[in-house]
Design a protein around this motif. Structure first.
Motif, PDB file in Angstrom:
ATOM      1  N   ARG A  96      11.227  -5.017   7.757  1.00 52.84           N
ATOM      2  CA  ARG A  96      10.881  -6.312   7.643  1.00 52.84           C
ATOM      3  C   ARG A  96       9.978  -6.593   6.666  1.00 52.84           C
ATOM      4  O   ARG A  96       9.920  -7.349   5.998  1.00 52.84           O
ATOM      5  N   LEU A  97       9.064  -5.706   6.353  1.00 55.03           N
ATOM      6  CA  LEU A  97       8.002  -5.537   5.252  1.00 55.03           C
ATOM      7  C   LEU A  97       8.752  -5.566   3.999  1.00 55.03           C
ATOM      8  O   LEU A  97       8.564  -6.136   2.854  1.00 55.03           O
ATOM      9  N   GLY A  98       9.928  -4.852   3.872  1.00 59.23           N
ATOM     10  CA  GLY A  98      10.582  -4.795   2.614  1.00 59.23           C
ATOM     11  C   GLY A  98      11.359  -5.861   2.347  1.00 59.23           C
ATOM     12  O   GLY A  98      11.366  -6.244   1.167  1.00 59.23           O
ATOM     13  N   VAL A  99      12.125  -6.427   3.280  1.00 62.57           N
ATOM     14  CA  VAL A  99      12.723  -7.591   2.993  1.00 62.57           C
ATOM     15  C   VAL A  99      12.004  -8.796   2.784  1.00 62.57           C
ATOM     16  O   VAL A  99      12.161  -9.370   1.786  1.00 62.57           O
ATOM     17  N   ALA A 100      10.743  -8.846   3.242  1.00 65.04           N
ATOM     18  CA  ALA A 100       9.777  -9.974   3.152  1.00 65.04           C
ATOM     19  C   ALA A 100       9.234 -10.076   1.610  1.00 65.04           C
ATOM     20  O   ALA A 100       8.899 -10.699   1.018  1.00 65.04           O
ATOM     21  N   GLY A 101       8.951  -8.849   1.234  1.00 66.33           N
ATOM     22  CA  GLY A 101       8.391  -8.466   0.173  1.00 66.33           C
ATOM     23  C   GLY A 101       9.222  -8.498  -1.249  1.00 66.33           C
ATOM     24  O   GLY A 101       8.873  -8.311  -2.465  1.00 66.33           O
ATOM     25  N   TRP A 102      10.530  -8.392  -1.060  1.00 64.71           N
ATOM     26  CA  TRP A 102      11.628  -8.392  -2.037  1.00 64.71           C
ATOM     27  C   TRP A 102      11.547  -9.594  -3.083  1.00 64.71           C
ATOM     28  O   TRP A 102      11.685  -9.064  -4.202  1.00 64.71           O
ATOM     29  N   PRO A 103      11.230 -10.894  -2.585  1.00 67.79           N
ATOM     30  CA  PRO A 103      11.450 -11.658  -3.628  1.00 67.79           C
ATOM     31  C   PRO A 103      10.332 -11.579  -4.592  1.00 67.79           C
ATOM     32  O   PRO A 103      10.574 -11.576  -5.995  1.00 67.79           O
ATOM     33  N   ALA A 104       9.170 -11.300  -4.248  1.00 67.10           N
ATOM     34  CA  ALA A 104       7.942 -10.999  -5.139  1.00 67.10           C
ATOM     35  C   ALA A 104       8.392  -9.925  -6.225  1.00 67.10           C
ATOM     36  O   ALA A 104       8.301  -9.996  -7.442  1.00 67.10           O
ATOM     37  N   LEU A 105       8.970  -8.860  -5.688  1.00 63.43           N
ATOM     38  CA  LEU A 105       9.180  -7.617  -6.354  1.00 63.43           C
ATOM     39  C   LEU A 105      10.362  -8.034  -7.249  1.00 63.43           C
ATOM     40  O   LEU A 105      10.253  -7.465  -8.442  1.00 63.43           O
ATOM     41  N   ALA A 106      11.406  -8.826  -6.984  1.00 65.36           N
ATOM     42  CA  ALA A 106      12.441  -9.031  -7.897  1.00 65.36           C
ATOM     43  C   ALA A 106      12.126 -10.049  -8.832  1.00 65.36           C
ATOM     44  O   ALA A 106      12.506  -9.711 -10.234  1.00 65.36           O
ATOM     45  N   PHE A 107      11.137 -10.905  -8.393  1.00 67.50           N
ATOM     46  CA  PHE A 107      10.795 -11.877  -9.626  1.00 67.50           C
ATOM     47  C   PHE A 107      10.001 -11.033 -10.616  1.00 67.50           C
ATOM     48  O   PHE A 107       9.881 -11.358 -11.875  1.00 67.50           O
ATOM     49  N   LEU A 108       8.887 -10.218 -10.257  1.00 69.55           N
ATOM     50  CA  LEU A 108       8.304  -9.167 -11.166  1.00 69.55           C
ATOM     51  C   LEU A 108       9.019  -8.495 -12.126  1.00 69.55           C
ATOM     52  O   LEU A 108       8.943  -8.282 -13.438  1.00 69.55           O
ATOM     53  N   GLY A 109      10.237  -7.940 -11.530  1.00 67.13           N
ATOM     54  CA  GLY A 109      11.273  -7.139 -12.321  1.00 67.13           C
ATOM     55  C   GLY A 109      11.899  -8.146 -13.336  1.00 67.13           C
ATOM     56  O   GLY A 109      12.053  -7.367 -14.492  1.00 67.13           O
TER      57      GLY A 109
END
Length: 224
Positions: A96-109
């Motif tokens: 759940r933590l990984g899925v919730a934090g994915w949008p910010a990680l993908a935007f940074l990448g």
């Protein structure tokens, strides 16, 4: 044969992409992302992977490799997780933590990939603008001098009359000047006269045009 193989690979890519897309959607939905948000996760993962792959083709950098592997792990992990290795009805908190934090990680990448510096372009073979202009000036044909008329000697006893001296020629007037350069010099002269109220002199014209003194004199002669 090659065309048939291309179509087979295309069909295989569509099927694989659809399955991976569905697995990412199911995983995001199981982690608490419902509605359109669950459909946005596979799009985000695939777009990050494509952006990293395009950067890798343009420049093999560690940054592109890093984000390509992150997107690949996210896609591959979703395919494995939905194959029965996780309880989709009660996913772990780490998922759940990984899925919730994915949008910010993908935007940074995506931002880092979009703003990564391009590989340097070798410009040693391209001549600069100033060098090209100097080359054009140096390629101007040299002034041709008219041959002096030969002295006419008489065949009779009286002494021959001395040959008349040729009319002096002005080297500046004989030097050919491109019409475009004369037109540019005329604009400079008009601008100088409008600002100062005086006609432009030869030294100022030479400095403004950046040409040798003989050519500047030839241009000044055509401006009068």
């Amino acid at each position: 044969m090659r065309r048939a193989l291309y179509h087979l690979v295309l069909v295989q890519a569509v099927i694989s992409g659809a399955l991976s897309f569905a697995h990412l959607h199911d995983l995001a939905q199981a982690a608490g992302q419902t509605g359109w948000k669950a459909w946005a996760y596979p799009v985000s993962v695939d777009l990050l992977m494509v952006a990293a792959w395009r950067r890798l083709r343009a420049q093999r950098s560690w940054l592109a490799w890093c984000w390509f592997l992150i997107a690949l792990v996210a896609s591959l992990g979703a395919n494995i997780a939905t194959a029965g290795f996780l309880d989709m009805n009660d996913p772990p908190a780490l998922l759940r933590l990984g899925v919730a934090g994915w949008p910010a990680l993908a935007f940074l990448g995506g931002t880092l990939l979009a703003h990564a510096p391009e590989p340097p372009v070798d410009q040693t073979d391209a001549p600069s603008e100033s060098a090209a202009s100097d080359l054009d000036v140096e390629r101007a044909p040299a002034p041709t001098s008219e041959p002096e008329p030969a002295a006419v000697t008489a065949a009779v006893d009286p002494p021959a009359l001395p040959a008349a001296d040729p009319a002096p020629t002005d080297p500046a007037a004989a030097m050919p000047v491109p019409p475009a350069l004369v037109a540019h010099a005329r604009k400079l002269a008009d601008d100088h006269h409008a600002r100062t109220g005086h006609p432009i002199d030869g030294e100022t014209l030479r400095a403004r045009l950046g040409v040798p003194a003989p050519m500047a004199a030839a241009i000044a002669a055509q401006l009068t």
